[in-house]
Design a protein around this motif. Structure first.
Motif, short mmCIF file in Angstrom:
data_model
loop_
_atom_site.label_atom_id
_atom_site.label_comp_id
_atom_site.label_asym_id
_atom_site.label_seq_id
_atom_site.Cartn_x
_atom_site.Cartn_y
_atom_site.Cartn_z
N MET A 220 0.86 -1.29 0.20
CA MET A 220 0.43 -0.54 0.62
C MET A 220 0.92 1.09 0.08
O MET A 220 1.97 1.90 0.85
N LYS A 221 -0.07 2.02 -0.49
CA LYS A 221 1.19 3.31 -0.84
C LYS A 221 0.29 4.81 -0.90
O LYS A 221 -0.65 4.63 -1.29
N LEU B 166 -3.49 3.83 -2.36
CA LEU B 166 -3.26 2.81 -4.06
C LEU B 166 -3.20 1.42 -3.15
O LEU B 166 -2.01 1.30 -2.15
N GLU B 167 -3.32 0.33 -3.51
CA GLU B 167 -3.49 -0.64 -2.14
C GLU B 167 -3.46 -1.98 -3.60
O GLU B 167 -3.85 -1.86 -4.76
N SER B 168 -1.67 -2.49 -4.29
CA SER B 168 -2.06 -3.52 -4.53
C SER B 168 -2.86 -5.20 -4.44
O SER B 168 -2.71 -5.49 -2.98
N VAL B 169 -3.87 -5.31 -4.88
CA VAL B 169 -4.90 -6.58 -5.02
C VAL B 169 -4.43 -7.33 -6.33
O VAL B 169 -3.52 -7.38 -6.93
N GLY C 299 -4.82 -6.27 -9.59
CA GLY C 299 -4.41 -4.79 -10.03
C GLY C 299 -4.12 -3.81 -8.94
O GLY C 299 -3.45 -4.75 -8.00
N VAL C 300 -4.54 -3.04 -8.96
CA VAL C 300 -3.53 -1.86 -7.98
C VAL C 300 -6.01 -1.22 -8.12
O VAL C 300 -5.85 -0.24 -8.71
N SER D 27 -7.14 -2.62 -13.34
CA SER D 27 -6.54 -4.43 -13.80
C SER D 27 -4.66 -4.17 -14.58
O SER D 27 -4.84 -3.38 -15.19
N TYR D 28 -4.54 -5.68 -13.97
CA TYR D 28 -3.22 -5.88 -15.34
C TYR D 28 -3.39 -5.76 -16.42
O TYR D 28 -4.70 -7.21 -16.30
N LEU E 128 -3.75 -1.31 -16.03
CA LEU E 128 -2.83 -0.21 -15.64
C LEU E 128 -2.27 -0.31 -16.99
O LEU E 128 -1.59 -1.23 -17.50
N ASP F 269 2.38 0.09 -15.79
CA ASP F 269 2.48 0.82 -14.13
C ASP F 269 1.68 1.62 -14.13
O ASP F 269 2.29 2.89 -12.84
#
Length: 177
Positions: free
Chosen positions: A1-2, A33-36, A39-40, A74-75, A101, A104
């Motif tokens: 998380m950022k 921003l949270e990585s799941v 995606g993010v 989503s990635y 994304l 990135d």
């Protein structure tokens, strides 16, 4: 998380016809921003100045707007990692817009635009009890609360020219004879 805090220039046409964020105005963004797995997840708050005009009296309006938003980016390869997208047309999942994304990076403008425009009042007023403009002459009623016009109903306009005092006197003379 950022967590990020950014100040960005507002894109052009961020609003509706009568009210919106001026193009180039500073929009303050507080983002998380949270990585799941897919995606993010971007969760945030936007704070922006809003200008427009009152729909009742056409006076300028300047306000501040705070709006919350959340979107999953989503990635690009997420589609190839086993997610099933063979839904029927009209299904809720197929109707939703998917953001991706790219190297990135994510484009926050469409999400910000949706959140801000939906938070704007459709009929902004300078104050809740704004009386508006006079329908006869266009005078601002807040400046002169006693403003009014003598208006004769057009159905009675022809009777306005009849001399009532002379007609009443003649009727009395006929009754005496």
């Amino acid at each position: 998380m950022k967590k990020l805090t950014r100040s960005v220039a507002a894109p052009a046409d961020l609003g509706i016809e009568v009210i919106g964020v001026p193009g180039g105005a500073a929009v303050e963004l507080d983002l998380r921003l949270e990585s799941v797995m897919e995606g993010v997840l971007v969760t945030g708050t936007a704070h922006a100045p809003v200008t427009g005009e009152c729909v009742r009296c056409l006076e300028p309006i300047e306000q501040e707007l705070d709006v919350d938003f959340q979107e999953l980016y989503s990635y690009p390869e997420a589609d190839h990692r086993g997610r099933v997208f063979d839904t029927e047309p009209g299904d809720e999942e197929s109707e939703q817009e998917t953001y991706y994304l790219e190297d990135d990076l994510f484009d926050l403008e469409p999400v910000l635009r949706d959140a801000v425009v939906l938070a704007l009042p459709l009929q902004p007023v300078c104050r809740d009890d704004c009386p508006g403009l006079c329908s006869e002459c266009g005078a601002r009623l807040a400046d002169d609360p006693d403003h009014h016009h003598e208006v004769t109903d057009i159905r009675w306009a022809a009777l306005k020219d009849i001399d009532v005092s002379g007609a009443a006197g003649g009727a009395d003379e006929n009754q005496e004879k």
